[in-house]
Enzyme design. Structure first.
Site, PDB file in Angstrom:
ATOM      1  N   ASN A  13       1.020  -1.145   0.126  1.00 51.06           N
ATOM      2  CA  ASN A  13       0.178   0.100  -0.087  1.00 51.06           C
ATOM      3  C   ASN A  13       0.963   1.373  -0.016  1.00 51.06           C
ATOM      4  O   ASN A  13       1.216   1.702   1.111  1.00 51.06           O
ATOM      5  CB  ASN A  13      -0.740   0.042   1.202  1.00 51.06           C
ATOM      6  CG  ASN A  13      -1.844   1.238   1.302  1.00 51.06           C
ATOM      7  OD1 ASN A  13      -1.871   1.908   0.286  1.00 51.06           O
ATOM      8  ND2 ASN A  13      -2.287   1.543   2.543  1.00 51.06           N
ATOM      9  N   LYS A  15       0.165   4.182  -0.462  1.00 51.72           N
ATOM     10  CA  LYS A  15      -0.495   5.420   0.139  1.00 51.72           C
ATOM     11  C   LYS A  15      -0.406   6.750  -0.628  1.00 51.72           C
ATOM     12  O   LYS A  15      -0.151   6.399  -1.838  1.00 51.72           O
ATOM     13  CB  LYS A  15      -0.132   5.890   1.541  1.00 51.72           C
ATOM     14  CG  LYS A  15      -0.124   4.430   2.515  1.00 51.72           C
ATOM     15  CD  LYS A  15       0.106   4.663   4.075  1.00 51.72           C
ATOM     16  CE  LYS A  15      -0.262   3.409   4.764  1.00 51.72           C
ATOM     17  NZ  LYS A  15      -0.171   3.605   6.390  1.00 51.72           N
ATOM     18  N   GLU A 172      -5.551  -4.884  10.617  1.00 49.46           N
ATOM     19  CA  GLU A 172      -4.718  -3.905  10.509  1.00 49.46           C
ATOM     20  C   GLU A 172      -4.898  -3.220  12.092  1.00 49.46           C
ATOM     21  O   GLU A 172      -5.822  -2.338  12.386  1.00 49.46           O
ATOM     22  CB  GLU A 172      -4.815  -2.793   9.536  1.00 49.46           C
ATOM     23  CG  GLU A 172      -4.337  -3.356   8.261  1.00 49.46           C
ATOM     24  CD  GLU A 172      -3.875  -2.287   7.494  1.00 49.46           C
ATOM     25  OE1 GLU A 172      -2.909  -2.137   6.576  1.00 49.46           O
ATOM     26  OE2 GLU A 172      -4.413  -1.125   7.285  1.00 49.46           O
ATOM     27  N   SER A 218       2.540  -2.578  10.511  1.00 47.46           N
ATOM     28  CA  SER A 218       3.775  -2.271  10.365  1.00 47.46           C
ATOM     29  C   SER A 218       4.705  -3.785  10.240  1.00 47.46           C
ATOM     30  O   SER A 218       5.828  -4.045  10.722  1.00 47.46           O
ATOM     31  CB  SER A 218       4.528  -1.710  11.733  1.00 47.46           C
ATOM     32  OG  SER A 218       3.956  -0.293  11.694  1.00 47.46           O
TER      33      SER A 218
END
Length: 257
Positions: A13, A15, A172, A218
């Site tokens: 991802n 972002k 997540e 993470s």
């Protein structure tokens, strides 16, 4: 738990990072490094990078699939700044992230709108990566299962068993996204296992055992192997580490092994 029943998928991802030039440089570097991966490899890029990513992966890195980071639930209309699922499919996009905690936190995403976006994505032919996860305060209150269970049930409302086969769920924990904190491998597996049990209750055991559930808090090159060894963790939705080809490749290799 037989992990062979489902495919491990590592999805990056990006972002709001990388312009088109930077995107092309990263994909060109990444392509040869993951060409022999036995897991699924997906990059979810900003809308402005989609055409660049689709063009290059179709020519030079065909095993890398391209995803978007959001889609609207309507096919068209007066929704300034939004992109429809049909628009993504017309480009050649295969995956879309839905309900990421940053969308929920900063842009008013709710369980109801997540479900509407999931429905639109499925109807258009996309594969949704549906994000669920609890806040730190919710974990400390001991209501992680309730929060994650509700988000999972809401996201899957109206989804048939056959359609479920096209969905990935990404757990997540919000407190572990971009903070450097990571759930322990055992904590990650506990929640992924709970999600699988919720899905088994909604559908059946076979459907649950075939569902790919990623961990997305993470995960990085150093902790990926331990997390991915867990019986209910089938891959990762990777943030910062997906912006560095070597780090992302290390995670892909851990999933492939």
């Amino acid at each position: 738990m037989n992990k062979a029943l489902r495919q491990a998928v590592i999805a990056g991802n990006w972002k709001m990072n990388k312009n088109r030039k930077e995107a092309l440089e990263l994909i060109r570097e990444l392509g040869p490094m993951v060409k022999d991966a036995s897991c699924g490899v997906v990059i979810c890029v900003p809308f402005t990078d989609l055409e660049t990513a689709l063009t290059y992966t179709s020519l030079e890195a065909k095993n890398i699939k391209v995803g978007a980071q959001n889609c609207h639930w309507e096919k068209s209309g007066a929704y300034t700044g939004e992109i429809s699922a049909d628009m993504l499919v017309e480009m050649g996009v295969e995956y879309v992230v839905i309900g990421h905690s940053e969308r929920r936190q900063y842009f008013g995403e709710t369980n109801a709108t997540v479900n509407k976006r999931v429905r639109a994505a499925l109807d258009a032919g996309l594969r949704p990566i549906v994000c669920v996860g609890e806040l730190l305060a919710q974990r400390e209150l001991g209501v992680t299962d309730e929060i994650v269970g509700l988000q999972t049930k809401a996201a899957l409302a109206g989804v048939t068993k056959q359609e479920l086969g096209r969905i990935i769920i990404a757990y997540e924990p919000v407190w572990a996204i971009g903070t450097g904190k990571t759930a322990t491998a055992e904590q990650a597996n506990e929640v992924c296992h709970y999600i699988r049990e919720v899905v088994a209750g909604l559908y059946d055991r076979a459907a649950a055992d075939g569902l790919t559930i990623q961990y997305g808090g993470s995960m990085n090159a150093k902790n990926a192997a331990e997390l991915l060894k867990q019986p209910d963790v089938d891959g990762g939705l990777i943030g910062g580490a997906s912006l560095k080809a070597a780090d992302f490749t290390a995670i892909v290799n851990a999933a492939s092994n």
